[in-house]
Design a protein around this motif. Sequence first.
Motif, PDB file in Angstrom:
ATOM      1  N   THR A   1       0.935  -0.998   0.034  1.00 35.67           N
ATOM      2  CA  THR A   1       0.027   0.175  -0.087  1.00 35.67           C
ATOM      3  C   THR A   1       0.934   1.126   0.027  1.00 35.67           C
ATOM      4  O   THR A   1       1.730   1.351   0.730  1.00 35.67           O
ATOM      5  N   ALA A   2       0.628   2.181  -0.760  1.00 33.21           N
ATOM      6  CA  ALA A   2       1.308   3.715  -1.012  1.00 33.21           C
ATOM      7  C   ALA A   2       0.054   4.598  -0.313  1.00 33.21           C
ATOM      8  O   ALA A   2      -0.894   4.518  -0.806  1.00 33.21           O
ATOM      9  N   THR A   3       0.665   5.564   0.425  1.00 36.95           N
ATOM     10  CA  THR A   3      -0.105   6.511   0.906  1.00 36.95           C
ATOM     11  C   THR A   3       0.283   7.923   0.144  1.00 36.95           C
ATOM     12  O   THR A   3       1.356   8.181   0.148  1.00 36.95           O
ATOM     13  N   LEU A   4      -0.665   8.463  -0.458  1.00 36.01           N
ATOM     14  CA  LEU A   4      -0.622   9.489  -1.716  1.00 36.01           C
ATOM     15  C   LEU A   4      -1.334  10.664  -1.192  1.00 36.01           C
ATOM     16  O   LEU A   4      -2.430  10.600  -0.645  1.00 36.01           O
ATOM     17  N   THR A   5      -0.779  11.835  -1.530  1.00 29.16           N
ATOM     18  CA  THR A   5      -1.575  13.253  -1.179  1.00 29.16           C
ATOM     19  C   THR A   5      -1.108  14.169  -2.244  1.00 29.16           C
ATOM     20  O   THR A   5      -0.027  14.348  -2.597  1.00 29.16           O
ATOM     21  N   ALA A   6      -2.314  14.333  -3.051  1.00 32.43           N
ATOM     22  CA  ALA A   6      -1.969  15.454  -4.317  1.00 32.43           C
ATOM     23  C   ALA A   6      -2.104  17.014  -3.704  1.00 32.43           C
ATOM     24  O   ALA A   6      -2.904  17.023  -2.912  1.00 32.43           O
ATOM     25  N   PRO A   7      -1.027  17.205  -4.007  1.00 31.91           N
ATOM     26  CA  PRO A   7      -0.786  18.904  -3.565  1.00 31.91           C
ATOM     27  C   PRO A   7      -2.053  19.987  -3.891  1.00 31.91           C
ATOM     28  O   PRO A   7      -2.363  20.945  -3.206  1.00 31.91           O
ATOM     29  N   ALA A   8      -2.730  19.831  -5.097  1.00 28.32           N
ATOM     30  CA  ALA A   8      -3.423  20.636  -5.655  1.00 28.32           C
ATOM     31  C   ALA A   8      -4.502  20.030  -6.617  1.00 28.32           C
ATOM     32  O   ALA A   8      -4.387  18.829  -7.034  1.00 28.32           O
ATOM     33  N   PRO A   9      -5.869  20.572  -6.742  1.00 26.58           N
ATOM     34  CA  PRO A   9      -6.769  19.861  -7.425  1.00 26.58           C
ATOM     35  C   PRO A   9      -6.207  19.561  -8.957  1.00 26.58           C
ATOM     36  O   PRO A   9      -5.295  20.390  -9.535  1.00 26.58           O
ATOM     37  N   GLY A  10      -6.604  18.650  -9.504  1.00 35.65           N
ATOM     38  CA  GLY A  10      -6.243  18.277 -10.914  1.00 35.65           C
ATOM     39  C   GLY A  10      -6.656  16.920 -11.353  1.00 35.65           C
ATOM     40  O   GLY A  10      -7.172  16.349 -10.500  1.00 35.65           O
ATOM     41  N   LEU A  11      -5.915  16.562 -12.397  1.00 37.01           N
ATOM     42  CA  LEU A  11      -6.222  15.062 -13.023  1.00 37.01           C
ATOM     43  C   LEU A  11      -4.681  14.421 -12.779  1.00 37.01           C
ATOM     44  O   LEU A  11      -3.635  14.820 -13.314  1.00 37.01           O
ATOM     45  N   TYR A  12      -4.768  13.312 -11.885  1.00 34.55           N
ATOM     46  CA  TYR A  12      -3.596  12.577 -11.671  1.00 34.55           C
ATOM     47  C   TYR A  12      -3.447  11.260 -11.956  1.00 34.55           C
ATOM     48  O   TYR A  12      -4.478  10.700 -11.935  1.00 34.55           O
ATOM     49  N   ARG A  13      -2.333  10.786 -12.683  1.00 34.00           N
ATOM     50  CA  ARG A  13      -2.241   9.254 -12.899  1.00 34.00           C
ATOM     51  C   ARG A  13      -1.395   8.468 -11.585  1.00 34.00           C
ATOM     52  O   ARG A  13      -0.241   8.995 -11.444  1.00 34.00           O
ATOM     53  N   VAL A  14      -2.258   7.534 -11.260  1.00 30.53           N
ATOM     54  CA  VAL A  14      -1.212   6.707 -10.199  1.00 30.53           C
ATOM     55  C   VAL A  14      -0.708   5.788 -11.008  1.00 30.53           C
ATOM     56  O   VAL A  14      -1.495   4.860 -11.842  1.00 30.53           O
ATOM     57  N   ALA A  15       0.586   5.178 -10.880  1.00 30.76           N
ATOM     58  CA  ALA A  15       1.186   4.155 -11.863  1.00 30.76           C
ATOM     59  C   ALA A  15       1.753   3.197 -10.657  1.00 30.76           C
ATOM     60  O   ALA A  15       2.583   3.576  -9.743  1.00 30.76           O
ATOM     61  N   LEU A  16       1.458   1.845 -10.774  1.00 29.16           N
ATOM     62  CA  LEU A  16       2.317   0.836 -10.286  1.00 29.16           C
ATOM     63  C   LEU A  16       3.181   0.055 -11.014  1.00 29.16           C
ATOM     64  O   LEU A  16       2.895  -0.326 -12.286  1.00 29.16           O
TER      65      LEU A  16
END
Length: 494
Positions: free
Chosen positions: A454-469
């Motif tokens: 498990t990875a804990t993620l936090t996006a700093p600002a609104p937007g469209l993000y891609r999570v990649a494993l």
Amino acid sequence: MSPQRQAGGATPAPAEPEVPLHVTQDAVVIVPGIMGSELRSTVTGDVLWGLSGAGWLLRAWTRRDGLAELHLTEDELTGRTGRIEATRLLRHGTWTPYLRGQEPYTDLLDTVREYVADPAAVLPYPYDWRLPVATNGKLLAARAREHLTAWRAHPAHRAALAHRADQRPARLVFVAHSMGGLVTRSALDGSHGDDLAADTRTVITLGTPFHGSVKAAVILNSGRGAPVPLPHAKLRALCATMPGLHDLLPLYRCLREGDDVRRPGAGDLASLGGHPDLARESLAFHARQQGVELPDHRTVVGTRQPTWQSLSVTDGQITAYEDGPRPHSDGTLIRDRDGHVRYFAVHGDGTVYRDAATLAGHVSTVPVQHGDLARADSALDAVADILLEDLPHGVPLGEPGCGLSVPDLAEAGTAWRAVAEHVDSVQGLTCTLTDTATGTALSAPLRMEDGRPTATLTAPAPGLYRVALHTYDRYTISQLVLVTQPGVAVEEAP
């Protein structure tokens, strides 16, 4: 003597264009999935779906009138269309509640163009995905015939034949993602006065829900009796009278009732939130399609991703499950020694479970998410092999790679988790979070939580993000996540 004329006054024939050796002579039609075509108003010229940038997505899904123009009118429901037109395939990554992130079709187009004799051999076919599959299938049949006729008359077609062993005239190859496979099957059903199937070499489908998707039922049911985030409620409002979404409702034995599982009927689909007439028309349409065979059908399906397979209904609200029943060869369901139905987690691409995307024919499996099936290298390699008439070997049973679970909606500044499925160690796994607008990528360490990396993620600002494993066996599994301002994601719809 003019260099344009030979002795005796004869004008030389124009030279045939040179083409690469390893190309197909066939004409290719690319058919996108639901929400995979840019839509534009014919009245104002405004783009209503498919603009670039996370700012547009955030406005579309978090403002109450953000998608108002896409709602079907009474005229459109009775077949009088033209208010909205499809202009081109999706060129930018986008996001939809439940259906989650959808990648653009630019990589698929580039790959196909690399293996044809000339760009003129490729027809990208955008369509108004709000309308019935049958409507779009009829339009596709006409366009595909025009495309094949034009390509056979093209100089590059004649030049390509010189490199082919059979030197036959071009035929059609359809490459269809998601709903696009249903549109393609409708175009080939022979009811349009044109035996298009006879001029089709092969049909390649990428994650097409031939037997429907539980997720479509969940979309129509969302918000019935319980508050949901505003984007999810907006999607339900859009889809409640959208024939295209009704054509994706599950057709197989997925409705759990006591100790049995049955197929949903029109009444069930209406009670879950569907439109009664659209539900009946969709079931009748699919019944007519049962006898349609796709020429040399090659299926590419996603695997290893947690995927809803079955559902139950309590007080009008759906509970969806990541497992479902399996039948014996005689059609009876597999049961345990006490006679209770056994449930199996088959998995799929996160939207369509594997068996629901499979018809007869060759099946190739790749461990990727639904929206990435038209972009992932493993899927594009399979398409390229088929174009060159080599059978794709696929990934045996989808064992390599891993699954990926992430929320479809998150808030800026708030931590959330990305979970790797079907692996029991963090060895060789890496995780990145990338802002699709800027390309800025952040690495996130993985640790074991409840037996899963498990990875804990936090996006700093609104937007469209891609999570990649990224896995040890060199697969990349990715999913798009929309990140909103704090508080917006949980605002209740009216």
